[in-house]
Write an enzyme that holds these catalytic residues in place. Structure first.
Site, PDB file in Angstrom:
ATOM      1  N   GLU A  29      -6.238   6.148  -2.308  1.00  0.00           N
ATOM      2  CA  GLU A  29      -6.594   5.202  -1.556  1.00  0.00           C
ATOM      3  C   GLU A  29      -7.021   5.894  -0.070  1.00  0.00           C
ATOM      4  OE1 GLU A  29      -4.822   0.972   0.386  1.00  0.00           O
ATOM      5  OE2 GLU A  29      -3.786   2.147  -0.859  1.00  0.00           O
ATOM      6  N   ASN A  74      -4.891  -1.897  -0.342  1.00  0.00           N
ATOM      7  CA  ASN A  74      -4.880  -2.762   0.750  1.00  0.00           C
ATOM      8  C   ASN A  74      -5.953  -2.597   1.329  1.00  0.00           C
ATOM      9  OD1 ASN A  74      -2.471  -3.894  -0.333  1.00  0.00           O
ATOM     10  ND2 ASN A  74      -1.139  -3.030   1.324  1.00  0.00           N
ATOM     11  N   ASN A 174      -7.896  -6.768  -4.574  1.00  0.00           N
ATOM     12  CA  ASN A 174      -6.540  -6.003  -4.495  1.00  0.00           C
ATOM     13  C   ASN A 174      -5.426  -6.980  -4.067  1.00  0.00           C
ATOM     14  OD1 ASN A 174      -4.574  -3.496  -4.695  1.00  0.00           O
ATOM     15  ND2 ASN A 174      -4.403  -4.355  -2.625  1.00  0.00           N
ATOM     16  N   GLU A 175      -4.322  -7.204  -4.844  1.00  0.00           N
ATOM     17  CA  GLU A 175      -3.305  -7.970  -4.515  1.00  0.00           C
ATOM     18  C   GLU A 175      -3.519  -9.041  -3.603  1.00  0.00           C
ATOM     19  OE1 GLU A 175       0.163  -4.257  -4.676  1.00  0.00           O
ATOM     20  OE2 GLU A 175      -0.623  -4.991  -2.603  1.00  0.00           O
ATOM     21  N   TYR A 246       6.686  -1.235  -8.463  1.00  0.00           N
ATOM     22  CA  TYR A 246       7.319   0.212  -7.880  1.00  0.00           C
ATOM     23  C   TYR A 246       8.877  -0.093  -7.941  1.00  0.00           C
ATOM     24  CZ  TYR A 246       2.601   1.159  -5.875  1.00  0.00           C
ATOM     25  OH  TYR A 246       1.483   1.282  -5.672  1.00  0.00           O
ATOM     26  N   GLU A 294      -1.266  -0.057 -10.707  1.00  0.00           N
ATOM     27  CA  GLU A 294       0.015   0.693  -9.666  1.00  0.00           C
ATOM     28  C   GLU A 294       1.310   0.564 -10.238  1.00  0.00           C
ATOM     29  OE1 GLU A 294      -0.305  -0.478  -5.427  1.00  0.00           O
ATOM     30  OE2 GLU A 294      -2.161  -1.151  -5.520  1.00  0.00           O
ATOM     31  N   GLN A 351       0.517   7.282  -6.147  1.00  0.00           N
ATOM     32  CA  GLN A 351      -0.933   7.621  -6.224  1.00  0.00           C
ATOM     33  C   GLN A 351      -1.084   8.870  -6.646  1.00  0.00           C
ATOM     34  OE1 GLN A 351      -3.230   6.391  -2.639  1.00  0.00           O
ATOM     35  NE2 GLN A 351      -2.308   4.496  -2.527  1.00  0.00           N
TER      36      GLN A 351
END
Length: 502
Positions: A29, A74, A174-175, A246, A294, A351
């Site tokens: 990212e 993000n 994304n999200e 996560y 992710e 990442q």
């Protein structure tokens, strides 16, 4: 020291599914030092003529990462892709609201495609459904994938890229369920725009595959309802739904921490159930697969990130330094992904460089491997083939949040072409070694090629640019006789037992 015993049966006909190599994907990212000062550092002694660090390229190639998600995250929800193409001197500097940084746009999609080719990876491209919508999405597909003869394809050619990039996999935003997201939407709002974006993107290029946003993590208040609603709107037009998760050991409870992969397993099963509910509801013949795009350990850098000054270029954000127990949990999470090879077809370790990453770099200095690099590399390199359903009998323990946690976390992968079987195994026991006996009766004339072990006496031990105390060795004691593998799995260890035809 008592030694506990676990048994396992692996049978070549007990197939879960062929593992899609894309489950060993990763993510870069425009965040922190992932791009600027990570993969790209003009003037570095190891930089090529385009500013890409060759030492980083070599470490990525060693991981054999097949697909890399880009450019966010993000970040993508406020990103105008046009800012990053064309002459560099004309590219605007923008405020990135997602990470309160300044984006120079020195690297954009064409440069990133060049870099991805160098490391042997395809790109999983995300479109902005935060500040933008279906128009920008279709234009981006046209720019990337249409051969020529239209405005955006000819613009790509004018920018020096005659051949289309042929990007196959695309993320629809994304999200979008997250209140932190630029352009956050309700499930209905997102489901509608994702459906319309999917339609126009596939009208431009019918060969592409699309990932629709699931929940940002399992603890979101809208989890499950979000997936059901979004799939209700998009089911006929998308191919995958995403999962993000996560983990961290904030309570400093290693036994509980290493059991978190059981929660990941449950998360995957839940999303499969929701997707199949929508399938049944729609009387559809199509199955939606999962993109776990992710996943990682992320908690070490949380406090340091609060002290970073806003509005700088490439600040050192999310620079977790991983320890040995993190590598063990990452190993358990990799095994969990393999166990769901029938439904999880894409996964991205988030990442890849500097930002919650297996690879770290220093400015004008070396690149080095974090502890989590090793299980990820072993899984990617040796975990190609058919995932075999493991029949396991293991002693168990209870922890703060979990009951009946098996000390043995394991799976076997059969590569028919190479005539190799690889057993991946984590021993979660904090005190004792585990004696593994594995029945391999359906594999005739096999031998042990090697038994790789990652172990360390200190669960908090980290690596650094100066020293790497956490590295695997090849001194494991696995033996094969009478079609039985016996091996000692040291306490708190990641093991890779490779079997090959005699």
């Amino acid at each position: 020291m008592a030694t506990k015993k676990a048994t396992m049966i692996i049978e070549k006909d007990f197939k879960i599914a062929e593992i899609d190599k894309r489950i060993y994907g990763s993510f870069i990212e425009h965040l922190g030092r992932a791009v600027y000062g990570g993969i790209y550092e003009p003037g570095h002694p190891q930089a090529d003529e385009n500013g890409f660090r060759q030492d980083v390229i070599e470490l990525v190639k060693e991981l054999q990462v097949p697909i890399i998600r880009y450019p966010g995250g993000n970040f993508v929800s406020g990103y105008n892709w046009e800012d990053g193409v064309g002459p560099k001197e004309q590219r605007p500097r923008r405020l990135d609201l997602a990470w309160k940084s300044v984006e120079t746009n020195e690297i954009g999609l064409n440069e990133f495609m060049d870099w991805a080719k160098m490391v042997g990876a395809e790109v999983n491209m995300a479109v902005n459904l935060g500040t933008r919508g279906i128009d920008a999405a279709r234009n981006l597909v046209e720019y990337c994938n249409h051969p020529s003869g239209s405005y955006y394809s000819d613009l790509r050619i004018a920018h020096g890229y005659k051949e289309p990039h042929k990007i196959k996999t695309w993320c629809l935003g994304n999200e979008m369920d997250g209140p932190w997201q630029i352009g956050h939407k309700t499930a209905v709002e997102y489901g509608r725009i994702a459906c319309e974006a999917a339609k126009v993107m596939k009208w431009v290029d019918p060969t592409i595959e699309l990932v629709v946003c699931g929940s940002s993590n399992r603890n979101m208040p809208t989890f499950a309802e979000w997936e059901a609603t979004v799939l209700d709107h998009t089911y006929d037009h998308v191919d995958y739904i995403s999962l993000h998760q996560y983990y961290g050991n904030r309570d400093n409870d290693t036994a509980n921490y290493l059991a978190l992969s059981l929660e990941m397993d449950d998360f995957i099963r839940s999303v499969v159930a929701i997707a199949d509910y929508v399938k049944a509801k729609k009387r559809s013949k199509k199955t939606i697969h999962l993109s776990f795009d992710e996943w990682n350990v992320w908690y070490h850098s949380n406090e340091a990130d609060k002290l970073i000054e806003p509005w700088t270029v490439a600040p050192p954000l999310l620079e977790d330094i991983y320890n040995f127990e993190d590598a063990l949990l990452v190993g358990c999470m990799l095994i969990t992904l393999m166990k769901h090879a029938d439904r999880v077809k894409i996964a991205c370790l988030a990442q890849l460089v500097n930002v919650i990453a297996p690879i770290m770099t220093e400015k004008n200095g070396p690149a080095w491997k974090q502890t989590i690099y090793y299980p990820f590399m072993h899984a990617s390199v040796y975990g190609r083939g058919v995932a075999l359903h493991p029949v396991i009998s293991s002693p168990k323990y209870d922890s703060k949040d979990f009951t009946d946690v098996p000390y043995l976390e394991s799976i076997a992968v059969y590569n028919e072409e190479k005539e190799e079987v690889t057993i991946f195994a984590v021993n979660r026991d904090m005190e004792d070694a585990l004696l593994l006996e594995c029945d391999v009766r359906s594999f005739e004339d096999y031998r042990v090629i090697e038994h790789i072990v990652l172990e360390h006496d200190n669960v908090k031990q980290t690596n650094s640019a100066q020293s790497s105390p956490v590295v695997p060795h090849r001194n494991g004691d696995a033996q094969l006789s009478d079609r039985k593998v016996s091996a000692t799995l040291p306490k708190l260890s990641w093991n890779v037992i490779r079997l090959g035809k005699r």
